[in-house]
Design a protein around this motif. Structure first.
Motif, PDB file in Angstrom:
ATOM      1  N   GLN A 120      74.601  20.678  61.311  1.00 33.50           N
ATOM      2  CA  GLN A 120      73.332  19.679  61.371  1.00 33.50           C
ATOM      3  C   GLN A 120      72.159  20.310  60.655  1.00 33.50           C
ATOM      4  OE1 GLN A 120      72.966  18.681  65.434  1.00 33.50           O
ATOM      5  NE2 GLN A 120      74.771  17.215  65.228  1.00 33.50           N
ATOM      6  N   ASP A 121      71.224  19.419  60.168  1.00 31.95           N
ATOM      7  CA  ASP A 121      69.883  19.887  59.381  1.00 31.95           C
ATOM      8  C   ASP A 121      69.071  20.608  60.405  1.00 31.95           C
ATOM      9  OD1 ASP A 121      67.928  19.419  57.268  1.00 31.95           O
ATOM     10  OD2 ASP A 121      66.867  18.700  59.097  1.00 31.95           O
ATOM     11  N   LYS A 122      68.732  21.891  59.772  1.00 29.39           N
ATOM     12  CA  LYS A 122      68.079  22.794  60.593  1.00 29.39           C
ATOM     13  C   LYS A 122      66.507  22.130  61.146  1.00 29.39           C
ATOM     14  CE  LYS A 122      66.936  27.641  60.725  1.00 29.39           C
ATOM     15  NZ  LYS A 122      66.784  28.922  60.014  1.00 29.39           N
ATOM     16  N   ALA A 123      65.908  21.433  60.294  1.00 28.84           N
ATOM     17  CA  ALA A 123      64.748  21.061  60.709  1.00 28.84           C
ATOM     18  C   ALA A 123      64.944  19.813  61.669  1.00 28.84           C
ATOM     19  CB  ALA A 123      64.025  20.435  59.532  1.00 28.84           C
ATOM     20  N   GLU A 124      65.859  19.169  61.800  1.00 25.03           N
ATOM     21  CA  GLU A 124      66.096  18.104  62.787  1.00 25.03           C
ATOM     22  C   GLU A 124      66.600  18.658  64.045  1.00 25.03           C
ATOM     23  OE1 GLU A 124      69.146  15.332  61.435  1.00 25.03           O
ATOM     24  OE2 GLU A 124      67.941  14.873  59.588  1.00 25.03           O
ATOM     25  N   VAL A 125      67.316  19.790  64.191  1.00 25.24           N
ATOM     26  CA  VAL A 125      67.893  20.612  65.179  1.00 25.24           C
ATOM     27  C   VAL A 125      66.676  21.408  65.846  1.00 25.24           C
ATOM     28  CG1 VAL A 125      69.277  22.562  65.936  1.00 25.24           C
ATOM     29  CG2 VAL A 125      70.296  21.003  64.280  1.00 25.24           C
ATOM     30  N   GLU A 126      65.675  21.817  65.012  1.00 28.20           N
ATOM     31  CA  GLU A 126      64.649  22.698  65.627  1.00 28.20           C
ATOM     32  C   GLU A 126      63.645  21.513  66.502  1.00 28.20           C
ATOM     33  OE1 GLU A 126      60.837  25.626  64.385  1.00 28.20           O
ATOM     34  OE2 GLU A 126      62.504  24.999  62.856  1.00 28.20           O
ATOM     35  N   ALA A 127      63.625  20.325  65.957  1.00 31.47           N
ATOM     36  CA  ALA A 127      62.771  19.390  66.598  1.00 31.47           C
ATOM     37  C   ALA A 127      63.521  19.176  67.959  1.00 31.47           C
ATOM     38  CB  ALA A 127      62.540  18.102  65.914  1.00 31.47           C
TER      39      ALA A 127
END
Length: 252
Positions: A120-127
């Protein structure tokens, strides 16, 4: 899970039928059956060695069975062709040991599986990881390493890590057993919140007050069989079986 499964939410999300399991000469499960509906909170109680943890581990194929059937969302868990990794995305599990990566921060521990396993997209996962830390009441601890957190905080990071995979079911195996009393409550509050939000939760627990307060159904196991089950008010208030009565009289 294959699309062939025709499971619908009016059927049990977990259906266990006549499951038997031995370790060598020791038969740990002796024909156990239970069913759990979507959104139900179930507590499994009983003396040590009664098969509780083994039963829980058959649900996500951590323990193979010798006979019977375990179905999750209509899919046979012990089908040799089943993709176990796919199953474990749907069935999250939190253990007594937190099993966090000591060299990673709380945030990194939560992010690693969605990024590395699911791609999954890192920025989405971080959010999402930030939101999950807030959910388990650990905002501000993102940059802390496991060694800087209390046992209860580490266990809540472990819960958030499991939730990061967006499971349909959460299994909790004695998750408060290694904690000191003041940190037990913060972990149980986190699990209670999940149950109240409608997450399907199965807990093996010694926390009878919690089982009484949170569970929809309580199962009492002894020597590899389910002795009795029912709503907490019935099982704790008026247990029918002498074995349940004896067990509860020792601990309540």
């Amino acid at each position: 899970m294959t699309q062939a499964s025709s499971w619908t939410p009016d059927q049990p999300i977990i259906a266990i039928a006549d499951v038997v399991k031995s370790f060598g000469d020791n038969q740990v499960l002796k024909g156990v059956s239970m069913s759990v509906m979507k959104g139900e909170a179930v507590c499994i109680i009983g003396p040590s060695g009664s098969g509780k943890s083994t039963l829980l581990r058959t649900i996500n194929a951590l323990v193979p069975i010798d006979g019977g059937s375990v179905r999750v969302e209509g899919q046979e868990v012990h089908d040799p062709d089943l993709d176990k990794l796919k199953l474990r995305r749907k069935v999250g599990m939190v253990f007594q040991q937190y099993n966090l990566f000591p060299h990673m921060t709380a945030l990194e521990n939560i992010m690693i599986a969605p990024v590395k396993v699911l791609g999954q997209d890192k920025a989405e996962v971080e959010a999402r990881a930030h939101a999950l830390l807030k959910k388990v009441r650990l905002s501000g601890k993102e940059a802390c390493y496991p060694g800087e957190l209390s046992g209860g905080q580490q266990q809540r990071v472990a819960i958030a890590r499991s939730l990061a995979m967006n499971p349909d079911i959460m299994l909790f195996d004695e998750v408060t057993a290694a904690l000191d009393p003041e940190t037990v409550k913060e972990v149980l509050v986190t699990i209670r919140d999940l149950a109240e939000e409608g997450m399907t939760c199965l807990l093996v627990t010694h926390e009878m007050g919690f089982a009484r307060e949170v569970a929809d159904t309580v199962y009492f196991t002894d020597h590899g069989v389910i002795v009795e089950s029912g709503a907490p008010a019935d099982l704790f208030g008026a247990p029918r079986d002498p074995r349940t009565q004896a067990f509860l009289s020792q601990i309540l």
